[in-house]
Design a protein around this motif. Structure first.
Motif: not given
Length: 384
Positions: A19-21, A50-55, A57-58, A67-69
């Protein structure tokens, strides 16, 4: 604008490191020429967008509200991410987008991810994918096979032996005797993991048994190596494809002893910050540096890498040993290139460009016989 799918996570113990990479790649990719999207594979194997996966902190708060499958599909050499059919859509439901991805950038580490499992999906469907092929990824992950390839290419490695979990259960005494012929101290590793997961040092038989038990919990294959004492770790990266290769600066992790643990690398925040710093360039003689860079190129070529890989070496003041190759290095080893004027953004661009070159080479291969070729062939497959 080309759409880049940055894949993170996966069914691996190195899930969090990935995730960090991946988010580092997202932050540094050139958004004037690429349209990036994070593709998150959860530990249960489900794919999400999903756009939330770009942050980042989430991920800390575990809040993934939009986010959706999705299910992966393929069309015309592209990855198509379809909303899962179980999602409620239509007049009364939410609208979920379908995404088309031109190039895949796997920012994954460990088994079921970095070991060629993901690359196989894209290679079979003609989607450009960064960081080598199924072959280079799987060989680079399996430390036993990796060392056998290095040996066949006359690259210097430390003494080692290996065994299967099933074999150890049946022939424990014989295997222990074979291991002890190498001589203590020893380093015990799962064959198919990275990020120092499951690795430990053994100074005697009791510690050896414990170390083996730990390693066997992570993999069915275990490798045991001679621990070189008073050793320095020197690392460098190689970028390119086939014979078009560039070597980075060398680094030496400050405070490194026999090996850095997972906690040293990713969890602990030491009071003495010098323990986690890197010395770049490494303080080594030019002759040593040149030999390490030569070995790095040969290691890269020996397993047919592509893109950017980090090769780790052991140096005891007299001897240089190739320790291992990381086909998708953490943070894509950007810090090894900055001193050469190659920024993180430049590095990501180059890796993507090499992925496209690799895919063009694969497209040039014949995948089925044509009639003319068959007519030119004699009986038994021999030319007339």
């Amino acid at each position: 604008m080309k759409r880049i799918g940055i894949i993170i996570g996966g069914k691996t113990v190195e899930h969090e490191v990935s995730i960090i990479t991946g988010l580092q790649v997202l932050d540094n990719i050139d958004k004037t020429i690429y349209e990036p999207r994070i593709i998150y594979i959860q530990k249960d194997g489900k794919w999400y967008v999903g756009n939330c996966l770009h942050d980042i902190n989430n991920y800390k708060s575990k809040k993934f509200e939009d986010a959706y499958e999705v299910l992966p599909g393929f069309k015309d050499g592209k990855l198509i991410l379809y909303p899962h059919p179980d999602l409620k859509q239509g007049f009364f439901g939410k609208k979920y987008d379908t995404y088309s991805i031109d190039i895949v950038f796997p920012a994954v580490h460990g088994t079921n991810a970095e070991d060629g499992a993901l690359h196989g999906i894209f290679q079979m469907n003609g989607v450009p994918c960064a960081f080598g092929s199924v072959l280079s990824s799987s060989v680079g992950m399996d430390k036993v096979i990796m060392k056998k390839v290095f040996e066949s290419n006359n690259l210097p490695i430390v003494g080692y032996t290996w065994f299967y979990r099933s074999g150890f259960e049946k022939n424990k005494q014989e295997i222990m005797e074979e291991i002890e012929k190498i001589g203590y101290p020893l380093i015990v590793k799962p064959s198919n993991l990275g990020s120092s997961v499951g690795i430990s040092k053994a100074n005697n038989q009791e510690e050896l048994m414990f170390s083996i038990e730990v390693a066997l919990n992570y993999d069915r294959k275990v490798i045991v190596e001679k621990c070189i004492e008073n050793v320095r770790e020197i690392n460098c990266a190689v970028m390119g494809y086939e014979n078009d290769l560039t070597v980075s600066l060398c680094e030496e992790p400050v405070g490194w002893k026999e090996f850095l643990t997972y906690e040293d690398k990713y969890v602990n925040k030491k009071k003495d910050a010098s323990e986690s710093k890197r010395r770049i360039p490494a303080d080594i003689d030019i002759e040593v540096e040149e030999k390490i860079k030569l070995y790095a190129k040969e290691a890269f070529k020996s397993i047919d890498c592509c893109g950017d890989a980090r090769i780790d070496f052991l140096f005891d003041g007299n001897n240089i040993f190739v320790n291992e190759i990381n086909t998708i290095p953490g943070s894509i080893a950007f810090y090894l290139w900055e001193g050469l004027g190659i920024s993180f953004t430049d590095l990501v661009t180059k890796i993507i460009e090499f992925a496209e070159i690799q895919q063009e080479q694969q497209k040039s291969n014949i995948v089925s016989y044509d009639v003319d070729l068959l007519n030119r062939m004699g009986s038994g497959g021999k030319h007339k």
